[in-house]
Enzyme design. Structure first.
Site, short mmCIF file in Angstrom:
data_model
loop_
_atom_site.label_atom_id
_atom_site.label_comp_id
_atom_site.label_asym_id
_atom_site.label_seq_id
_atom_site.Cartn_x
_atom_site.Cartn_y
_atom_site.Cartn_z
N GLN A 20 0.80 -1.22 0.00
CA GLN A 20 0.00 0.00 0.00
C GLN A 20 0.84 1.27 0.00
OE1 GLN A 20 -2.72 -1.74 3.29
NE2 GLN A 20 -4.07 -0.40 2.14
N ARG A 77 3.53 -0.31 13.08
CA ARG A 77 3.23 -1.62 12.51
C ARG A 77 3.33 -1.52 10.99
NH1 ARG A 77 -1.97 -3.78 10.72
NH2 ARG A 77 -1.88 -6.04 10.67
N HIS A 121 0.90 -9.35 4.57
CA HIS A 121 -0.27 -8.47 4.40
C HIS A 121 -0.70 -8.56 2.94
CE1 HIS A 121 -2.39 -4.81 6.34
NE2 HIS A 121 -2.98 -4.98 5.17
N ASN A 165 -1.99 -10.85 8.33
CA ASN A 165 -2.98 -9.80 8.50
C ASN A 165 -4.28 -10.26 7.85
OD1 ASN A 165 -3.84 -6.89 8.98
ND2 ASN A 165 -4.29 -7.15 6.80
N GLU A 166 -5.32 -10.35 8.66
CA GLU A 166 -6.68 -10.56 8.15
C GLU A 166 -6.80 -11.71 7.16
OE1 GLU A 166 -8.35 -6.92 6.67
OE2 GLU A 166 -8.18 -5.92 8.58
N ASN A 292 -8.19 -6.16 14.08
CA ASN A 292 -8.51 -5.00 13.25
C ASN A 292 -10.01 -4.78 13.30
OD1 ASN A 292 -5.81 -5.14 12.64
ND2 ASN A 292 -6.09 -5.66 10.47
N TYR A 294 -13.28 -2.27 12.20
CA TYR A 294 -13.77 -1.14 11.41
C TYR A 294 -15.26 -0.88 11.56
CZ TYR A 294 -9.24 -0.80 9.20
OH TYR A 294 -7.91 -0.62 8.99
N GLU A 362 -5.41 -2.40 13.94
CA GLU A 362 -5.90 -1.41 12.96
C GLU A 362 -7.25 -0.90 13.40
OE1 GLU A 362 -6.27 -2.63 8.84
OE2 GLU A 362 -4.28 -3.54 8.88
N TRP A 408 -5.09 3.10 11.81
CA TRP A 408 -4.93 2.89 10.37
C TRP A 408 -5.45 4.15 9.68
CZ3 TRP A 408 -2.46 -0.70 7.53
CH2 TRP A 408 -2.58 -0.55 6.14
N GLU A 415 -5.52 1.89 -1.44
CA GLU A 415 -6.58 1.20 -0.70
C GLU A 415 -7.14 0.04 -1.53
OE1 GLU A 415 -7.54 0.89 2.33
OE2 GLU A 415 -9.29 -0.29 1.83
N TRP A 416 -6.26 -0.92 -1.87
CA TRP A 416 -6.65 -2.17 -2.51
C TRP A 416 -7.57 -1.95 -3.71
CZ3 TRP A 416 -2.88 -4.93 -0.98
CH2 TRP A 416 -2.41 -4.81 0.32
C1 PNW Z 1 -8.00 -3.76 6.08
N1 PNW Z 1 -13.71 -5.81 3.95
O1 PNW Z 1 -8.61 -4.11 4.87
C2 PNW Z 1 -6.54 -3.92 5.77
O2 PNW Z 1 -5.80 -4.61 6.74
C3 PNW Z 1 -5.86 -2.67 5.35
O3 PNW Z 1 -4.79 -3.00 4.51
C4 PNW Z 1 -6.87 -1.75 4.68
O4 PNW Z 1 -6.28 -0.64 4.07
C5 PNW Z 1 -7.86 -1.34 5.75
O5 PNW Z 1 -8.43 -2.47 6.39
C6 PNW Z 1 -8.99 -0.48 5.22
O6 PNW Z 1 -9.72 -1.16 4.26
C7 PNW Z 1 -9.91 -4.51 4.74
O7 PNW Z 1 -14.18 -5.62 2.83
C8 PNW Z 1 -10.39 -4.46 3.44
O8 PNW Z 1 -14.33 -6.39 4.84
C9 PNW Z 1 -11.66 -4.89 3.19
C10 PNW Z 1 -12.43 -5.38 4.22
C11 PNW Z 1 -11.95 -5.45 5.51
C12 PNW Z 1 -10.66 -5.00 5.77
#
Ligand code: PNW
Length: 458
Positions: A20, A77, A121, A165-166, A292, A294, A362, A408, A415-416
């Site tokens: 990233q 991190r 990651h 990671n995740e 993590n 969100y 995160e 984060w 952002e992916w």
């Molecule tokens: C996490 N979802 O990504 C990652 O660990 C980070 O690299 C990323 O930038 C951050 O959260 C924000 O997106 C996710 O769709 C991406 O559930 C997608 C999902 C969850 C986490």
């Protein structure tokens, strides 16, 4: 709101990930990862963005270290790009690639910032994907060898390690929904990938233990709740909690896969990829669990309707689950803002999976940041971070063994699947103006929080 103090020793840091921010995709011997391939496949990433240059962190290490020092971070991190330090994912180390991480770690230590290294990651070397990727058992062995290579090179100066990671994202978004690299859409592969990721974790824990070291893992966990008290909604919540949370927590912390989730997935897989001894490896003691957090998922059993935020493939076996939008404030990702959900996740893990120290590895938010007169006034991000840090303190007061928090993200980044169209950073990156770094209001606010060890009254 009243001022709040963190418990003594509570660690406050910030997080990033290699693909990233680093850029330098073909520099000093690095070979492509699945994210290089995926981002260059038309239609996969917004605007056709790639991580070729990203924040060019690889070439701006000193400037970025100085910014971390200005923030006063107690910990940073970051993740290692596997194909930078072991091109192709097999064989000996690439000294040039390792040198970058040695300089990063030494620069952190000089500034009194504790390095927290994530081994994986999401950026699997493309050669390993070509050999079958995570649905194939051998990839777990490759990961173990990579973990040993990292420990050999950096074990003298890094003490905080995390394997994955995740893994939910790697497995389910990567192999089942196809939203993430490598973009395959086969639910059975998504579940096999889950197991082989966790097996790779277990093999790495074992290899570290043989070397007198330890490594944790980071999971993305959600608060999950039913829309109503109906039996159908309760079942939907059980299913989504099963796939998002318990499919990972149970093997790692209890040594078994949840029976109800196996039953939900029966038409997709018989879990025949699990071999004797695997779960014992996967459930070895951990120095910490990284979480993590969100958002919350509110679900109903009244489907089938597409989840509002992901393709159905992310939730195999749950075709009748509808993700409900409650009309509460959201971030620019369309994720509902739900700080009480963080208290819920932390106290739930403390209760159901006791005796492992916890870190929020995160938490943060994307908002529609505007650069005006050389500044970014991200009051919304300050409010988000403030609310979630208060949730952390509340969880500690309720008895959760939470020891620290990483925002984060340190800076805006790739952002992916959203490319550079979403900004999560406390530091603005002006991609149009020579990669200029501009600390947002949240960066100054977070520096004050770290310095004072608490949250100010609003
Ligand atoms: C996490 N979802 O990504 C990652 O660990 C980070 O690299 C990323 O930038 C951050 O959260 C924000 O997106 C996710 O769709 C991406 O559930 C997608 C999902 C969850 C986490």
């Amino acid at each position: 709101m009243s001022p709040v103090q963190f418990p003594p020793g509570f660690l406050l840091g910030a997080a990033t990930a290699a693909y990233q921010i680093e850029g330098a995709a073909a520099v000093d011997g690095r070979t492509p990862s699945i994210w290089d391939t995926f981002s260059k496949t038309p239609g996969k990433v917004r605007e056709g963005h790639t991580g070729d240059v990203a924040c060019d962190h690889y070439h701006r290490l000193d400037e970025d270290l100085a910014l971390m020092g200005d923030l006063g971070l107690a910990a940073y991190r970051f993740s290692v790009s596997w194909s930078r330090v072991q091109p192709g994912g097999r064989g000996g180390p690439n000294a040039q690639g390792l040198d970058f991480y040695k300089r990063l770690v030494d620069g952190l230590l000089e500034r009194g910032i504790e390095p927290w290294l994530t081994m994986y990651h999401w950026d699997l070397p493309q050669e390993l994907e070509d050999a079958g990727g995570w649905p194939v058992r051998d990839t777990a062995q490759r990961f173990r060898d990579y973990a040993v290579l990292l420990h050999d090179a950096l074990g003298d100066r890094v003490s905080r390690w995390s394997t994955l990671n995740e893994p939910w994202c790697s497995a389910l978004l990567g192999y089942s929904s196809g939203d993430h690299a490598p973009g395959r859409q086969e639910p059975a592969d998504g579940i096999a990938a889950t197991h082989h990721l966790l097996l790779g974790h277990g093999l790495a824990v074992q290899a570290f233990q043989e070397r007198g070291a330890t490594t944790g893992i980071t999971l993305n966990l959600y608060a999950v709740s039913p829309e109503t008290s109906s039996a159908a909604d309760a079942d939907a919540a059980r299913r989504i909690d099963g796939l998002a949370n318990r499919l990972f927590l149970d093997p790692v912390l209890k040594g078994s896969y949840p029976e109800d989730v196996k039953e939900d997935l029966r038409e997709i897989t018989d879990f025949g990829f699990v071999q004797d001894g695997d779960l014992a490896l996967i459930s070895q003691p951990l120095p910490f669990l990284g979480i993590n957090y969100y958002s919350r998922h509110v679900v109903s059993g009244a489907g089938p309707v597409e989840p509002y935020w992901r393709k159905p493939g992310a939730w195999p076996g749950s075709g009748n689950v509808r993700f409900v939008e409650r009309g509460v404030p959201k971030t620019a990702m369309n994720w509902e803002i739900d700080a009480p959900g963080l208290v819920e996740v932390l106290t739930r893990v403390a209760r159901e999976y006791p005796s492992v120290p916890l870190y929020i590895t995160e938490n943060g938010a994307a908002f529609d940041d505007k650069l005006a007169d050389g500044a970014v006034d991200d009051a919304d991000r300050v409010a988000y971070l403030d609310a979630h840090l208060r949730a952390c303190v509340e969880a500690v007061e309720a008895g959760a063994p939470l020891r620290g928090y990483f925002a984060w993200s340190l800076m805006d980044n790739f952002e992916w699947a959203w490319g550079y169209t979403r900004r999560f950073g406390m530091i603005y990156v002006d991609y149009e103006d020579g990669q200029r770094r501009i600390p947002k209001r949240s960066a100054g606010w977070y520096a004050d929080v770290i310095r004072s060890g608490g949250l100010p009254a609003e």
